[in-house]
Write an enzyme that holds these catalytic residues in place. Structure first.
Site, mmCIF file in Angstrom:
data_model
loop_
_atom_site.group_PDB
_atom_site.id
_atom_site.type_symbol
_atom_site.label_atom_id
_atom_site.label_comp_id
_atom_site.label_asym_id
_atom_site.label_seq_id
_atom_site.Cartn_x
_atom_site.Cartn_y
_atom_site.Cartn_z
ATOM 1 N N PHE A 89 0.923 -1.139 0.059
ATOM 2 C CA PHE A 89 0.126 0.137 0.060
ATOM 3 C C PHE A 89 0.910 1.382 0.178
ATOM 4 O O PHE A 89 0.836 2.282 0.833
ATOM 5 C CB PHE A 89 -0.860 0.189 1.277
ATOM 6 N N ASP A 123 1.209 -1.276 -4.936
ATOM 7 C CA ASP A 123 0.128 -0.399 -4.780
ATOM 8 C C ASP A 123 -1.079 -0.640 -6.014
ATOM 9 O O ASP A 123 -0.651 -1.387 -7.031
ATOM 10 C CB ASP A 123 0.384 0.935 -4.816
ATOM 11 N N ALA A 164 -3.029 -5.926 -2.685
ATOM 12 C CA ALA A 164 -1.934 -5.983 -1.718
ATOM 13 C C ALA A 164 -2.099 -7.591 -1.217
ATOM 14 O O ALA A 164 -1.127 -7.968 -0.969
ATOM 15 C CB ALA A 164 -2.171 -4.977 -0.758
ATOM 16 N N ASP A 189 0.695 -0.187 5.022
ATOM 17 C CA ASP A 189 0.192 1.034 5.339
ATOM 18 C C ASP A 189 -1.151 1.286 4.698
ATOM 19 O O ASP A 189 -1.433 2.113 3.650
ATOM 20 C CB ASP A 189 0.934 2.204 5.043
ATOM 21 N N CYS A 196 -5.303 3.763 9.711
ATOM 22 C CA CYS A 196 -5.857 5.055 9.945
ATOM 23 C C CYS A 196 -7.228 5.078 10.124
ATOM 24 O O CYS A 196 -8.056 5.994 9.811
ATOM 25 C CB CYS A 196 -5.619 5.851 8.737
#
Length: 396
Positions: free
Chosen positions: A228, A250, A279, A299, A339
């Site tokens: 990612f 990615d 991924a 990530d 996140c």
């Protein structure tokens, strides 16, 4: 100003203490939303009162939103160009003390006293995300103040879930100046290329800057897998710090092309390769080929952006850790990030540990990180502490 403003009031059973102590949001179910208050135009200012009609705060109103009022200032404040300039200057002074180059998040919404407003600075350019109705209404004042501070090229990014929840449009456009090429950003000894009009979010993830730096320290002298990768945030920092090679994976070819250009520009393009792939498919294939790397970094985008997605998101984080752990060489490092607003640090850590355990890898946690200091946390808003980064060392 406050005497001329409309009033909105908390319900009798709504506790005013959180508002008095600094809570920045007032939900619709906390307010008396009668015909008069519902008629207040979205983005207008009003004085919030408690049930006894005692003024509490000056707020920005959007009766059509779940967050019906956002706290702006004390009840006697006047929100005008001078007020906005003072808030932006305060934020700018903090960033100027932190960074030697003009590349950072300048405004981080409620934590910087400008509710719903995101501004990422790219030298003379900046991306504005006016994610609250008041900011959309008063965008010209925000633009003028940013121009006075030296940002002459300004792009309004209107994409994203936050604006749709506010009932706002998704029309992105330059509101000042223009750009015809990605912006070069110097960060962690590497050069990144940020596409501020066509890239993800604002074009670059400044929040990961300290985690990029820490992972780069781990990666010195070894190989790196950056999953990612976006525009190569982790892998380019690692190569700049002395990693021997890096593979970036990615789903976006455009992001990978920017990563490659950044690697070439910085001078280590010969040590950098990219792969466009899903991924999870790529991790599975690398595992089947028994490939290993000294440092593996994952990530991903938010797997659990809101509470309804929490369980599925935690399963995705667990699966990611399970697939990534076998790719780390003995004694190497696995860096996992989240996140997701809905998955707090404890839940994310537990999911990651479960995945590593299912992979049969004994490990130790050597680092826990969050967003950089240009992404301050509002002390009364858990949502502003969204980024989590964990580094595990594989013991065998």
């Amino acid at each position: 100003m406050s005497s001329a403003l409309p009033r909105i009031r908390l319900r009798p059973k709504s506790d005013p203490k959180p508002i008095r102590h600094g809570a920045p949001w007032v939900y619709a179910n906390q307010l008396v939303l009668d015909r008069r208050s519902k008629a207040i135009p979205s983005g207008s200012f009003a004085v919030l009162e408690d049930a006894d009609r005692t003024p509490l705060r000056l707020v920005a109103v959007n009766a059509a939103s779940k967050i019906a009022a956002r706290v702006m200032d004390g009840p006697e404040a006047t929100i005008d160009a001078t007020w906005i300039e003072a808030r932006i200057t305060r934020a700018l002074n903090h960033r100027s003390a932190l960074f030697d180059t003009p590349f950072y998040r300048l405004i981080h919404a409620e934590a910087d006293g400008l509710p719903g407003v995101i501004v990422d600075r790219f030298g003379h350019a900046a991306v504005i995300q006016p994610n609250a109705a008041w900011a959309d209404v008063h965008l010209p004042m925000l633009v003028q103040t940013l121009q006075k501070a030296g940002m002459t090229t300004l792009y309004k990014n209107a994409s994203g879930r936050a604006r749709s929840l506010e009932g706002l449009d998704d029309a992105s456009a330059f509101v000042s100046g223009t750009l015809d090429a990605p912006v070069q950003v110097q960060m962690n000894d590497a050069t990144y290329l940020a596409d501020i009009t066509g890239g993800q979010k604002t074009g670059l993830f400044y929040d990961q800057r300290p985690n990029h730096s820490f992972a780069a320290q781990l990666a010195k002298g070894g190989s790196v897998l950056d999953v990612f990768s976006h525009v190569g945030g982790f892998s380019l920092a690692a190569l700049a710090k002395g990693a021997t090679r890096a593979l970036a994976i990615d789903a976006s070819q455009a992001a990978l092309d920017l990563a490659q250009h950044g690697a070439d520009f910085t001078g280590f393009g010969d040590r950098f390769t990219t792969q466009r792939a899903d991924a999870f498919d790529a991790l599975t294939a690398l595992g089947e080929d028994q490939q290993t790397f000294d440092t593996v970094i994952c990530d991903p985008p938010a797997f659990a952006p809101a509470k309804p997605a929490l369980d599925a998101g935690l399963r995705a984080y667990e699966r990611l850790a399970r697939l990534a752990a076998p790719l780390v060489a003995p004694g190497g490092y696995l860096v996992l990030c989240s996140c997701s607003h809905a998955a707090d640090l404890s839940r994310f850590r537990q999911a990651s540990i479960r995945g590593i355990g299912r992979a049969g890898r004994p490990a130790q946690i050597v680092y826990t990180g969050g967003a950089g200091p240009d992404h301050p946390q509002h002390p009364h808003l858990a949502e502003s502490s969204y980024l989590k980064a964990l580094a595990f060392r594989m013991l065998t």
